[in-house]
Design a protein around this motif. Structure first.
Motif, PDB file in Angstrom:
ATOM      1  N   SER A  76       0.877  -1.172   0.000  1.00 36.79           N
ATOM      2  CA  SER A  76       0.000   0.000   0.000  1.00 36.79           C
ATOM      3  C   SER A  76       0.914   1.221   0.000  1.00 36.79           C
ATOM      4  N   CYS A  77       0.869   1.988  -1.060  1.00 35.85           N
ATOM      5  CA  CYS A  77       1.946   2.934  -1.346  1.00 35.85           C
ATOM      6  C   CYS A  77       1.404   4.230  -1.926  1.00 35.85           C
ATOM      7  N   VAL A  78       2.008   5.350  -1.554  1.00 38.79           N
ATOM      8  CA  VAL A  78       1.791   6.626  -2.230  1.00 38.79           C
ATOM      9  C   VAL A  78       3.129   7.072  -2.813  1.00 38.79           C
ATOM     10  N   PHE A  91       1.444  12.835  -8.614  1.00 40.07           N
ATOM     11  CA  PHE A  91       1.225  12.184  -7.332  1.00 40.07           C
ATOM     12  C   PHE A  91       0.398  10.928  -7.597  1.00 40.07           C
ATOM     13  N   TYR A  92       0.751   9.842  -6.876  1.00 43.37           N
ATOM     14  CA  TYR A  92       0.157   8.549  -7.194  1.00 43.37           C
ATOM     15  C   TYR A  92      -0.232   7.769  -5.932  1.00 43.37           C
ATOM     16  N   LYS A  93      -1.145   6.808  -6.123  1.00 49.73           N
ATOM     17  CA  LYS A  93      -1.477   5.816  -5.107  1.00 49.73           C
ATOM     18  C   LYS A  93      -1.584   4.471  -5.809  1.00 49.73           C
ATOM     19  N   CYS A  94      -1.009   3.442  -5.194  1.00 48.17           N
ATOM     20  CA  CYS A  94      -1.035   2.131  -5.838  1.00 48.17           C
ATOM     21  C   CYS A  94      -0.871   1.028  -4.802  1.00 48.17           C
ATOM     22  N   ALA A  95      -1.139  -0.178  -5.238  1.00 49.27           N
ATOM     23  CA  ALA A  95      -0.899  -1.391  -4.448  1.00 49.27           C
ATOM     24  C   ALA A  95      -0.996  -2.582  -5.383  1.00 49.27           C
ATOM     25  N   VAL A  96      -0.286  -3.649  -5.049  1.00 50.89           N
ATOM     26  CA  VAL A  96      -0.338  -4.885  -5.827  1.00 50.89           C
ATOM     27  C   VAL A  96      -0.663  -6.072  -4.924  1.00 50.89           C
ATOM     28  N   HIS A 137      -4.604  -1.620  -7.099  1.00 52.67           N
ATOM     29  CA  HIS A 137      -5.223  -0.408  -7.640  1.00 52.67           C
ATOM     30  C   HIS A 137      -4.133   0.562  -8.074  1.00 52.67           C
ATOM     31  N   TRP A 138      -4.504   1.454  -8.992  1.00 48.17           N
ATOM     32  CA  TRP A 138      -3.575   2.475  -9.494  1.00 48.17           C
ATOM     33  C   TRP A 138      -4.352   3.763  -9.709  1.00 48.17           C
ATOM     34  N   MET A 139      -3.834   4.849  -9.135  1.00 47.67           N
ATOM     35  CA  MET A 139      -4.500   6.142  -9.176  1.00 47.67           C
ATOM     36  C   MET A 139      -3.459   7.235  -9.405  1.00 47.67           C
TER      37      MET A 139
END
Length: 262
Positions: free
Chosen positions: A125-127, A227-232, A237-239
């Motif tokens: 869970s990452c920004v 600026f991003y938000k993601c998780a695998v 998800h990818w934003m």
């Protein structure tokens, strides 16, 4: 080719295989996101203004008076959200010493198992925030996992392996403060709101930028970034803040505009 570049190329291939399995023909339609209460929102490149801090902001307190002087940016571009679509906001300020950024995430299935400086931080869970000063061939990449661990580097061309990971000493110059106090495994299944903040000194950026960054003159400059938000690992998800034509965060030609207040 050094080990870090090999690992980065391996990570890129892992992404491509994962995207294939998720069926990214949905990307152009926004269907994957829409099914979970989110919609892909393409549009013009946005502009974010980094205001000057009146005093040093608290990297752990989104609601502190100092942060209230800052603009709120939102990640409205959602490409895939498999189980839950987070709501993500960010704020940024600067002072004579450097740039402060804080994220606020309404999240679910928060998970973070990667070690500091891991090339798979973005699988947690990452920004992330990427910044490019004017007249610069490269850009700075700050990938922050919910655990507080990070991957920090300067990139010129990710596909050609032209990147430089920050040294251990340079990591020590960047302050990161997360609402969590370490790795998160198993995932937190319930809905959770968390924050993470970072301070990046101008002296560190100058080393790779190759020129002086004068805080007194920043209001005349136009930077670029995203600026991003993601998780695998959990709830893939990818934003992003600035819209992208595909799921690839390393597209500097699609960066938004970043300006500075006086």
């Amino acid at each position: 080719m050094n080990e870090s570049i090999l690992l980065r190329k391996e990570t890129t291939m892992n992404y491509k295989r994962l995207f294939s399995r998720l069926g990214l023909f949905l990307l152009g339609l926004g269907t994957a996101a829409s099914n979970h209460g989110c919609a892909a929102l393409p549009g013009e490149k946005p502009v974010y203004r980094i205001e000057r801090a009146r005093q040093e902001p608290d990297l752990t307190d989104w609601e502190s008076p100092t942060w209230r002087n800052s603009e709120i940016g939102r990640m409205n571009n959602v490409y895939v959200a498999t189980l839950f679509c987070p709501a993500v906001e960010f704020r940024a300020l600067y002072d004579a010493g450097g740039i402060y950024v804080i994220f606020r995430i309404e999240d679910q299935y928060v998970f973070a198992k990667e070690d500091n400086r891991s090339n798979r931080i973005s699988f947690d869970s990452c920004v992330e925030f990427f910044l490019q000063p004017p007249d610069s061939d490269g850009y700075f990449c700050f990938e922050l996992a919910a655990s507080g661990n990070a991957l920090l580097y300067h990139c010129c061309d990710i596909n050609a392996g032209k990147l430089t990971n920050f040294s251990a000493e340079e990591y020590g110059q960047v302050t990161i403060r997360s609402a969590f106090s370490g790795k998160i495994d198993p995932a937190i299944d319930e809905k959770t709101t968390w924050t993470i903040g970072a301070f990046v000194p101008f002296s560190l950026l100058e080393k790779y930028y190759g020129g002086e960054i004068d805080p007194a003159a920043l209001y005349r400059q136009i930077w670029r970034g995203n600026f991003y938000k993601c998780a695998v690992f959990a709830n893939p998800h990818w934003m992003s803040w600035a819209p992208l034509p595909k799921i690839d965060f390393h597209l500097p030609e699609y960066f938004g505009t970043v300006t500075f207040g006086r």
